[in-house]
Design a protein around this motif. Structure first.
Motif, PDB file in Angstrom:
ATOM      1  N   ASN A 207     -44.339  19.207   8.758  1.00  0.00           N
ATOM      2  CA  ASN A 207     -43.626  20.484   8.759  1.00  0.00           C
ATOM      3  C   ASN A 207     -42.182  20.244   9.190  1.00  0.00           C
ATOM      4  OD1 ASN A 207     -43.071  23.174   8.586  1.00  0.00           O
ATOM      5  ND2 ASN A 207     -44.095  23.737  10.497  1.00  0.00           N
ATOM      6  N   TYR A 208     -41.303  20.029   8.200  1.00  0.00           N
ATOM      7  CA  TYR A 208     -39.902  19.714   8.484  1.00  0.00           C
ATOM      8  C   TYR A 208     -39.095  20.997   8.659  1.00  0.00           C
ATOM      9  CZ  TYR A 208     -40.896  14.920   7.003  1.00  0.00           C
ATOM     10  OH  TYR A 208     -41.395  13.652   6.894  1.00  0.00           O
ATOM     11  N   TYR A 241     -27.700  26.126   0.229  1.00  0.00           N
ATOM     12  CA  TYR A 241     -27.965  24.984  -0.650  1.00  0.00           C
ATOM     13  C   TYR A 241     -27.551  23.670   0.023  1.00  0.00           C
ATOM     14  CZ  TYR A 241     -26.175  21.629  -4.097  1.00  0.00           C
ATOM     15  OH  TYR A 241     -25.849  20.487  -4.774  1.00  0.00           O
ATOM     16  N   VAL A 242     -26.380  23.657   0.649  1.00  0.00           N
ATOM     17  CA  VAL A 242     -25.903  22.445   1.328  1.00  0.00           C
ATOM     18  C   VAL A 242     -26.833  22.092   2.492  1.00  0.00           C
ATOM     19  CG1 VAL A 242     -24.024  21.437   2.686  1.00  0.00           C
ATOM     20  CG2 VAL A 242     -23.500  22.796   0.648  1.00  0.00           C
ATOM     21  N   ARG A 243     -27.277  23.080   3.235  1.00  0.00           N
ATOM     22  CA  ARG A 243     -28.202  22.830   4.337  1.00  0.00           C
ATOM     23  C   ARG A 243     -29.490  22.178   3.828  1.00  0.00           C
ATOM     24  NH1 ARG A 243     -29.154  28.397   7.054  1.00  0.00           N
ATOM     25  NH2 ARG A 243     -30.554  27.140   8.363  1.00  0.00           N
ATOM     26  N   LEU A 244     -29.986  22.687   2.712  1.00  0.00           N
ATOM     27  CA  LEU A 244     -31.206  22.120   2.135  1.00  0.00           C
ATOM     28  C   LEU A 244     -30.995  20.679   1.690  1.00  0.00           C
ATOM     29  CD1 LEU A 244     -32.632  25.070   0.010  1.00  0.00           C
ATOM     30  CD2 LEU A 244     -33.858  23.846   1.821  1.00  0.00           C
ATOM     31  N   GLN A 245     -29.873  20.425   1.017  1.00  0.00           N
ATOM     32  CA  GLN A 245     -29.600  19.079   0.534  1.00  0.00           C
ATOM     33  C   GLN A 245     -29.502  18.091   1.693  1.00  0.00           C
ATOM     34  OE1 GLN A 245     -29.587  18.151  -2.734  1.00  0.00           O
ATOM     35  NE2 GLN A 245     -30.186  20.270  -3.128  1.00  0.00           N
ATOM     36  N   LYS A 246     -28.812  18.477   2.737  1.00  0.00           N
ATOM     37  CA  LYS A 246     -28.655  17.579   3.886  1.00  0.00           C
ATOM     38  C   LYS A 246     -29.971  17.421   4.656  1.00  0.00           C
ATOM     39  CE  LYS A 246     -23.692  17.943   4.515  1.00  0.00           C
ATOM     40  NZ  LYS A 246     -22.581  18.019   5.477  1.00  0.00           N
ATOM     41  N   THR A 247     -30.810  18.441   4.591  1.00  0.00           N
ATOM     42  CA  THR A 247     -32.142  18.328   5.197  1.00  0.00           C
ATOM     43  C   THR A 247     -32.971  17.281   4.457  1.00  0.00           C
ATOM     44  OG1 THR A 247     -32.124  20.632   5.952  1.00  0.00           O
ATOM     45  CG2 THR A 247     -34.270  19.568   5.733  1.00  0.00           C
ATOM     46  N   ASN A 252     -35.388  11.878   4.705  1.00  0.00           N
ATOM     47  CA  ASN A 252     -35.674  10.738   3.831  1.00  0.00           C
ATOM     48  C   ASN A 252     -36.375  11.146   2.537  1.00  0.00           C
ATOM     49  OD1 ASN A 252     -35.548   7.935   3.224  1.00  0.00           O
ATOM     50  ND2 ASN A 252     -37.703   7.701   3.787  1.00  0.00           N
ATOM     51  N   LEU A 253     -36.088  12.357   2.059  1.00  0.00           N
ATOM     52  CA  LEU A 253     -36.655  12.808   0.797  1.00  0.00           C
ATOM     53  C   LEU A 253     -35.686  12.581  -0.360  1.00  0.00           C
ATOM     54  CD1 LEU A 253     -38.332  16.131   1.991  1.00  0.00           C
ATOM     55  CD2 LEU A 253     -39.427  13.920   1.563  1.00  0.00           C
ATOM     56  N   ARG A 254     -34.426  12.360  -0.052  1.00  0.00           N
ATOM     57  CA  ARG A 254     -33.418  11.971  -1.025  1.00  0.00           C
ATOM     58  C   ARG A 254     -32.430  11.032  -0.335  1.00  0.00           C
ATOM     59  NH1 ARG A 254     -31.829  17.507  -4.377  1.00  0.00           N
ATOM     60  NH2 ARG A 254     -33.785  17.644  -5.560  1.00  0.00           N
TER      61      ARG A 254
END
Length: 378
Positions: A207-208, A241-247, A252-254
């Motif tokens: 649960n991230y 969107y930026v928060r999601l990408q950096k998450t 380590n998902l991208r």
């Protein structure tokens, strides 16, 4: 349609539709013309009587003429209609059951205002820069960045220009709206993909949490046009969107490179739209073209009007016919909704000419090339 009524104020007998469709001029001045939508209970038609008495009123109008009484009646009806209109305006069109003082209370209503302060909360530097923009740094060659605040002001300027019946302002807003929709679709798609990746991990037992700023910045909004709020909506979507990408990178998902490239591409996409919108505002608010309106496109409009049209078309090209005729309209506009018959004919005539020009361009497009969609809005 107006019909002839004789015998003073007594109702005329019902007539066949074909007979009712034509106006019958008064023969002796003892009757009057009627119409279905007359403001008078007896159906008296002011326009019909004016037409019927036109010949009499063009002459000496002797009092001995039987038509003189009809002329006096016509003047009396005009005065009565004017009094009816004044009373209607004074009562704000309220029904008879409403007291006059209550009806006049409409003038005392204040304008609608916000009952609080509109605010926007941002978590990322990327979104904050997108909103704030950046001036050209003194002594540096880096180009300035158009921010959301500047775009909101440009959109307000274009929105105000629509009140002048400026077709290029309509076109600019339509182009902005269309490209913003494409950005929003892309943001929604990539946001959904990122959310699904986190949901898959949750199914597996991981649960991230979503990254957020330790001290998010809250900005007060005070826009004076609907388009400013649309800009803020885009900014907060971009921020999320930026928060999601950096998450995804943090968990380590991208990879860092994947996230960096995704954010860069989205940033350039949005800035390209911002740049075009401010370009429209910058040119259309110049003194030599600020008064541009649809009436300028008529050849009889004069030399100054022709110069404004030539200036705008030289900078932006020919406005699409569907925009000029208002078949395509921006989401928000200050343009008058009610137009006269002459104005409607103007739109149709000039719009047809623009459409013919567009069809001529379509015929010379080389094989294999495609025309731009939606009347060339983009």
């Amino acid at each position: 349609m107006a019909t002839r009524k004789t015998g003073g104020s007594k109702p005329a007998a019902a007539k066949p539709a074909q007979e009712d469709a034509a106006m019958v001029p008064p023969a002796s001045g003892t009757g009057f013309v009627t119409e279905p939508n007359s403001p008078f209970p007896d159906g008296y038609s002011i326009a019909g009587e004016e037409a019927a008495l036109a010949g009499f009123m063009a002459g000496e109008m002797p009092e001995s003429d039987p038509l003189y009484d009809s002329y006096i009646e016509l003047e009396d009806r005009k005065e009565r209609l004017e009094n009816m209109r004044r009373q209607f305006d004074a009562r704000k069109g309220a029904e008879a059951i409403v007291p006059t003082e209550e009806a006049r209370g409409m003038d005392q209503l204040g304008a609608l205002v916000d009952d609080g302060v509109d605010q926007m909360t941002l978590h990322t530097k990327e979104a904050f820069r997108m909103f704030m923009g950046r001036m050209r740094e003194p002594g540096k060659e880096a180009a300035p960045i158009v921010g959301g605040k500047r775009v909101a002001a440009a959109l307000r300027g274009l929105w105000l220009l629509t009140g002048n019946d400026n077709p290029y302002a309509d076109w600019a807003l339509l182009r902005h709206e269309q490209t913003i929709k494409e950005i929003e679709k892309r943001l929604a798609r990539e946001t959904r993909e990122a959310t699904e990746l986190l949901a898959e991990q949750r199914k597996k037992g991981l649960n991230y949490s979503l990254l957020q700023s330790a001290e998010p910045k809250v900005l007060n909004l005070g826009y004076r046009s609907p388009y400013g709020y649309a800009v803020s909506s885009l900014i907060v979507d971009f921020d999320y969107y930026v928060r999601l990408q950096k998450t995804l990178a943090r968990k380590n998902l991208r990879s860092d490179e994947q996230v960096r490239q995704s954010i860069t591409e989205m940033t350039r996409f949005i800035r390209r739209v911002f740049n075009e919108t401010t370009r429209f505002d910058r040119w259309l608010t110049r003194e030599e073209v600020r008064r541009l309106c649809r009436a300028d496109f008529v050849p009889e409009a004069g030399e100054e009007a022709a110069k404004r049209v030539e200036f705008a078309s030289g900078v932006f090209g020919t406005v699409p016919s569907e925009v000029f005729t208002a078949r395509l309209q921006p989401r928000h506009s200050r343009r008058r909704l009610q137009i006269s018959v002459a104005e409607r004919q103007l739109l149709q005539t000039v719009g047809a000419q623009l459409q013919e020009a567009e069809q001529g361009l379509d015929q010379v497009v080389p094989a294999g090339e495609t025309q731009e969609s939606d009347a060339g809005l983009i």
